[in-house]
Design a protein around this motif. Sequence first.
Motif, PDB file in Angstrom:
ATOM      1  N   HIS A  37       0.837  -1.198   0.000  1.00  0.00           N
ATOM      2  CA  HIS A  37       0.000   0.000   0.000  1.00  0.00           C
ATOM      3  C   HIS A  37       0.877   1.255   0.000  1.00  0.00           C
ATOM      4  CE1 HIS A  37      -3.428   2.582   0.846  1.00  0.00           C
ATOM      5  NE2 HIS A  37      -2.716   3.145   1.812  1.00  0.00           N
ATOM      6  N   SER A  90      -3.855  -2.841  -3.048  1.00  0.00           N
ATOM      7  CA  SER A  90      -4.617  -1.607  -3.200  1.00  0.00           C
ATOM      8  C   SER A  90      -3.825  -0.423  -2.650  1.00  0.00           C
ATOM      9  CB  SER A  90      -5.953  -1.713  -2.464  1.00  0.00           C
ATOM     10  OG  SER A  90      -6.750  -2.726  -3.029  1.00  0.00           O
ATOM     11  N   GLY A  91      -3.821   0.660  -3.410  1.00  0.00           N
ATOM     12  CA  GLY A  91      -3.096   1.851  -3.001  1.00  0.00           C
ATOM     13  C   GLY A  91      -1.704   1.931  -3.575  1.00  0.00           C
ATOM     14  N   ALA A  95     -11.519  -3.105  -0.258  1.00  0.00           N
ATOM     15  CA  ALA A  95     -11.451  -2.575  -1.620  1.00  0.00           C
ATOM     16  C   ALA A  95     -12.698  -2.962  -2.402  1.00  0.00           C
ATOM     17  CB  ALA A  95     -10.202  -3.101  -2.316  1.00  0.00           C
ATOM     18  N   ASP A  96     -13.230  -2.005  -3.178  1.00  0.00           N
ATOM     19  CA  ASP A  96     -14.427  -2.283  -3.961  1.00  0.00           C
ATOM     20  C   ASP A  96     -14.033  -2.810  -5.337  1.00  0.00           C
ATOM     21  OD1 ASP A  96     -13.801  -0.072  -5.673  1.00  0.00           O
ATOM     22  OD2 ASP A  96     -14.776   1.274  -4.256  1.00  0.00           O
ATOM     23  N   ASP A 110     -11.811  -0.552  -7.691  1.00  0.00           N
ATOM     24  CA  ASP A 110     -10.384  -0.491  -7.362  1.00  0.00           C
ATOM     25  C   ASP A 110      -9.689  -1.798  -7.721  1.00  0.00           C
ATOM     26  OD1 ASP A 110     -10.683   2.081  -6.386  1.00  0.00           O
ATOM     27  OD2 ASP A 110     -11.069   1.406  -4.338  1.00  0.00           O
ATOM     28  N   ALA A 127      -8.870  -2.097 -11.445  1.00  0.00           N
ATOM     29  CA  ALA A 127      -7.669  -1.345 -11.818  1.00  0.00           C
ATOM     30  C   ALA A 127      -6.404  -2.060 -11.381  1.00  0.00           C
ATOM     31  CB  ALA A 127      -7.735   0.052 -11.207  1.00  0.00           C
ATOM     32  N   THR A 128      -6.427  -2.659 -10.196  1.00  0.00           N
ATOM     33  CA  THR A 128      -5.257  -3.398  -9.715  1.00  0.00           C
ATOM     34  C   THR A 128      -4.985  -4.612 -10.589  1.00  0.00           C
ATOM     35  OG1 THR A 128      -5.735  -2.689  -7.446  1.00  0.00           O
ATOM     36  CG2 THR A 128      -4.257  -4.559  -7.724  1.00  0.00           C
ATOM     37  N   ASP A 133     -19.035  -4.404 -10.739  1.00  0.00           N
ATOM     38  CA  ASP A 133     -18.944  -2.997 -10.361  1.00  0.00           C
ATOM     39  C   ASP A 133     -20.275  -2.294 -10.657  1.00  0.00           C
ATOM     40  OD1 ASP A 133     -18.247  -0.459  -9.729  1.00  0.00           O
ATOM     41  OD2 ASP A 133     -16.697  -0.226 -11.263  1.00  0.00           O
TER      42      ASP A 133
END
Length: 572
Positions: free
Chosen positions: A297, A317-318, A389-390, A393, A396-397, A428
Amino acid sequence: MAATTDPETGRPILGPANFSWATFTDGADFAWTTFTDRADFTSTTFTDGADFTSTTFERGVDFSPHRYHGYSPYRPGTFKGDDVSFRSATFHQWSDFTDTRFWDADFSLATFNQGANFTSAEFYGHARFNSTFEGAAWFRRGKFTFANFAHATFRGDTVFESASFRGDAEFGGSTFADRIVFTAVHFEQNALFTSAIFEGTAKSLGPLTCRYLGLDSAVFATGVTIAAAAETVSCTHTQWESTATLRLRYSKVDLSNAILTNPVAVIAHPTRFTVGIQDFSDGVLSGDATVQLISLHGVDAGHLVLNDISLVNCRFSGAFNLDQLRIEGTCTFLRTPQGWRRHFLWPQRWTSRDTLAEEHHWRALPTTSLSPHPDWKEGPHHPDSDLTADPGDLAATYRQLRKGFEDAKNEPDAADFYYGEMEMRRHDRNRPHSERVLLTSYWFVSGYGLRASRALGCLVVSMCLTVMLLMLVGMPSHAPSPRTRGSVTAGQAIDVTTETPGPGGAAPGPMDERFTSERAEMAWRTALNSVLFRSAGQDLTRVGIYIEMTSRLVEPALLALALLAVRGRVKR
């Protein structure tokens, strides 16, 4: 009352020994002296050094503040008191404490202008070295119980080779300006280098063993190699200003918010470390030596290399620039749950694939599904979905990691991350409903073009449905007969016209006449030709023509998706 022994006469001297504020202009010789009561050397000045070789302080000694101008040997002295204080002392010449034994020793704020030798020294209580070492600091084979080097400054060589620490070792805030040697060091508990600064030439930290290696907020200004067998390696907010290699065993590694400006490699060491030609013991650690990465992260992963690391619990995530993350060797991810289970009235089975731990956390939430699979791993914040995390997100990861695998020409492994990306897009709720319906259809018929068995299954079902419809309403009961019409004109000329009947033919007969082997053979021939996108030339009813047109569109697409899925698994 206690007694001290005069080193010249051998006669005992009663009471504490008080040398406070004394000045020794010549060498002071206390070798082989035993102080049975407390000795006070507060503010004493040794202008030509002091010899404490084999000196024993049984009830403690106070040397603070103190000034040593000459060579000061203490070996192998014994300080048995509850506290031995050299606080704020200044050692202007080389100080030698080789083989000295301390119970509690306080060197806080002491300054060693030429260096200090504590080789084979033993500290049975607390050792406080919040000191400044202008020269070399040697602690080879030193034995510590509780050691505190917090905010110490080491301007020369710092050598802890073969040292051992029974309790925590605190180096937080220390500055290492030159070469450091922590070879073959055993920490039975924690080694803490929080906010330490490593400067100077290239360094090697280890091999060492400990339960917890804390490098949080540390700064590595030059290249370093860290070899450690540790249960936990924490590198949150650590700043790597040069190349670094972390060779680890047994470790759970946290890189949250670390700053990587140059390549940093985290490598799982498969066997014990070696020192020279001998194996280095893993100390108190045993069992599975797998190295796990816990979190990335807030990390710019563009300079990070992972080799043989377990990523089953890693938080991605992040992080950013994940498409430039290099994943080499055998790096493992979490797999989907295995086996069949019933979802309402329907059987359900998850296809095996690599997943991110965060997808497990999201799918394990009660709000994600009415009946989540029990083998999805719950996250640390379960069931608080606000901290999980939704799908947006996660998509994208997955996309960044997929691109990284594709850039590395690893298409087979990239396929699993493409599948995960499409799954998260499908779930989503911020995406348009029409897009989600399209993705659901794509998932159902072919698993996003990655499941050949599903595409072939849909192809077989489509062909069977085509055959059934053709036999039922698509083929006439008999082939239509062409008609010929003619007329005789003046002059005996004959004009003949042959008409080919349009589609339709006679209406199908009873059900037992529709499902015959002959009609089945013609229907299968039509369906097989449709897979190859061509017409079978079979006479059909009007409805049958539309059935054939539809099959000629759908079935070749399903065959292409199956071939695409196979290609994705074998592509180099």
